[in-house]
Design an enzyme around this catalytic site. Structure first.
Site, short mmCIF file in Angstrom:
data_model
loop_
_atom_site.label_atom_id
_atom_site.label_comp_id
_atom_site.label_asym_id
_atom_site.label_seq_id
_atom_site.Cartn_x
_atom_site.Cartn_y
_atom_site.Cartn_z
N SER A 69 3.07 5.93 -2.91
CA SER A 69 4.22 6.75 -3.33
C SER A 69 4.15 7.07 -4.82
O SER A 69 4.47 8.19 -5.23
CB SER A 69 5.53 6.03 -3.00
OG SER A 69 5.76 4.92 -3.86
N ALA B 199 0.83 -1.21 0.00
CA ALA B 199 0.00 0.00 0.00
C ALA B 199 0.86 1.25 0.00
O ALA B 199 0.55 2.23 -0.69
CB ALA B 199 -0.94 -0.01 1.21
N ASP B 200 1.94 1.26 0.78
CA ASP B 200 2.83 2.41 0.79
C ASP B 200 3.45 2.66 -0.58
O ASP B 200 3.56 3.80 -1.03
CB ASP B 200 3.95 2.19 1.81
CG ASP B 200 3.47 2.23 3.24
OD1 ASP B 200 3.48 3.31 3.83
OD2 ASP B 200 3.07 1.18 3.76
N SER B 201 3.85 1.58 -1.25
CA SER B 201 4.48 1.71 -2.57
C SER B 201 3.52 2.31 -3.58
O SER B 201 3.88 3.20 -4.36
CB SER B 201 4.98 0.35 -3.04
OG SER B 201 5.92 -0.20 -2.14
#
Length: 407
Positions: free
Chosen positions: A179, A174-176
């Site tokens: 970003s 999810a973070d990727s």
């Protein structure tokens, strides 16, 4: 940006000044993508350092996560809750193009660094605010790790085997995704500002929404058909055949036949041409109803052959299959080598360090991985002294009061 630093930078974002005051993954990786393509990214950390410096794998005291996620950045330390830290941040922001932060909503305001203050100081500033659930709403103050987004977005519920539990990814998925969205939204805001709008803007970016968006038409399917997608392992709920198959020499291969022509080539290749003549084979819905039969035919054929033979035969037939590589296999793969998908960067402690290269190849302004993640406060003198203009006495005071790390 000073001329010496400009000369070291390559890429279409050269001349763009980014202040990365975010931690861990989503915000910093957005900064990394901008830095990969030439932006001057100044990493602002608490004097104790970003938590990522102590997370996961290390070698010789160097965090390998840090080396990758914070490549192409210069690093300073500032305790933003301290008046001296706030003052230094305001001076950095005066001529910055972008500020990325991921503190809980309300924190920057409490420090006197909220959007209203920064926008008045620098009307051209683009402020990217990354948080778990956005700047408003009933969940705005909750902790916002990617795991929560992967859980709440619907991803975990459709990931895994049908008979197994919902499954979280073993990496910062999810973070990727967030970003990438953050970098895209930033470049869109820069274009608006520079090609006519003239002003910056605030970008409210949650972590749960990008991964929810990426899951395809689930919301529309539920709205129109009332269908709740379940777990299907390596099968897909919208096309068949599509699955993982084990070769005779013990290699798992991923295969897809999403187009009609590819599906027909596949069943002919595996010795079952009569399946292509079946009425049900003519569309995805029909093939989905008979995917057990299709999997049995393909699995049996693949299981009688070595993986290399399978891949070669599929390629010759115009069908699609590939081995499921681990990182050791990726390091040996000729396509990865040809495209330089893994690049080598010199690290001051570890020496030559291999990591993933830039995503995509731009013909005129390709960008470059220039440096690995910098040491804690490694550019304090260069930026706080040279760029902002603080003298030695002021820097000593900042260190004495814990605003920057000791030199």
């Amino acid at each position: 940006m000073d001329k010496e630093h400009t000369d070291r930078v390559a890429g279409p974002l050269a001349g763009v000044k980014v202040i990365d005051a975010a931690t861990l993954f989503a915000g910093p990786m957005a900064g990394t993508l901008l830095g990969d393509f030439g932006a001057d990214v100044i990493k602002v950390e608490h004097p104790k350092g970003d938590s990522l410096r102590n997370l996961g794998w290390e070698k010789d005291g160097v965090s390998l996560w840090w080396a990758v996620v914070n490549r192409n950045k210069r690093a300073v330390t500032l305790k933003l809750s301290h008046e001296l830290g706030r003052e230094a941040m305001l001076r950095l922001v005066e001529d910055a193009d972008v500020l990325i932060e991921n503190f809980r909503p309300g924190t920057m305001e409490r420090w006197g660094l909220g959007w209203d203050v920064l926008h008045e100081l620098n009307p051209r500033l683009i402020m990217v605010r990354v948080s778990g659930f956005g700047q408003t709403g009933p969940y705005r103050e909750r902790a916002g790790f990617g795991t929560l987004a992967e859980s709440m977005s619907g991803f975990a519920q459709i990931n895994g085997q049908p008979e197994g539990p919902p499954t979280l990814p073993p990496f910062a998925l999810a973070d990727s995704i967030t970003s990438i969205c953050g970098a895209f939204l930033t470049t869109a805001a820069l274009r608006f500002r520079d090609l006519g709008g003239g002003i910056g803007q605030m970008i409210d970016l949650s972590i749960y929404e990008p991964i929810f968006w990426l899951l395809g038409p689930q919301a529309t399917v539920y709205d129109q058909l009332g269908i709740v997608q379940g777990r299907s392992g390596s099968r897909a709920p919208f096309t068949a055949p599509r699955n993982a198959y084990l070769s005779g020499d013990g290699v798992w291969l991923g295969m897809s036949a999403s187009s009609q022509s590819t599906a027909e080539r596949t069943v002919r290749l595996v010795g079952r041409p009569e399946l292509a003549d079946e009425e049900w084979f003519a569309n995805h819905a029909g093939r989905l109803e008979h995917q057990d039969e299709l999997d049995e035919a393909i699995g049996a054929w693949v299981g009688e052959r070595d993986a290399g033979e399978v891949v070669e035969a599929f390629g010759a037939a115009g069908a699609a299959i590939a081995p499921m590589l681990d990182i050791a296999g990726i390091f040996e793969d000729p396509q990865y080598a040809h495209n330089e998908t893994i690049t080598t960067v010199e690290d001051p402690v570890l020496g030559p360090l291999r990591m993933q290269n830039l995503v995509g190849r731009m013909s005129a302004t390709p960008g470059k991985v220039r440096t690995t993640g910098p040491p804690l406060g490694g550019h304090n003198d260069e930026i706080l002294g040279g760029l902002i203009g603080y003298d030695e006495a002021h820097l000593r005071r900042m260190a004495d009061e814990g605003v920057i790390n000791s030199r």
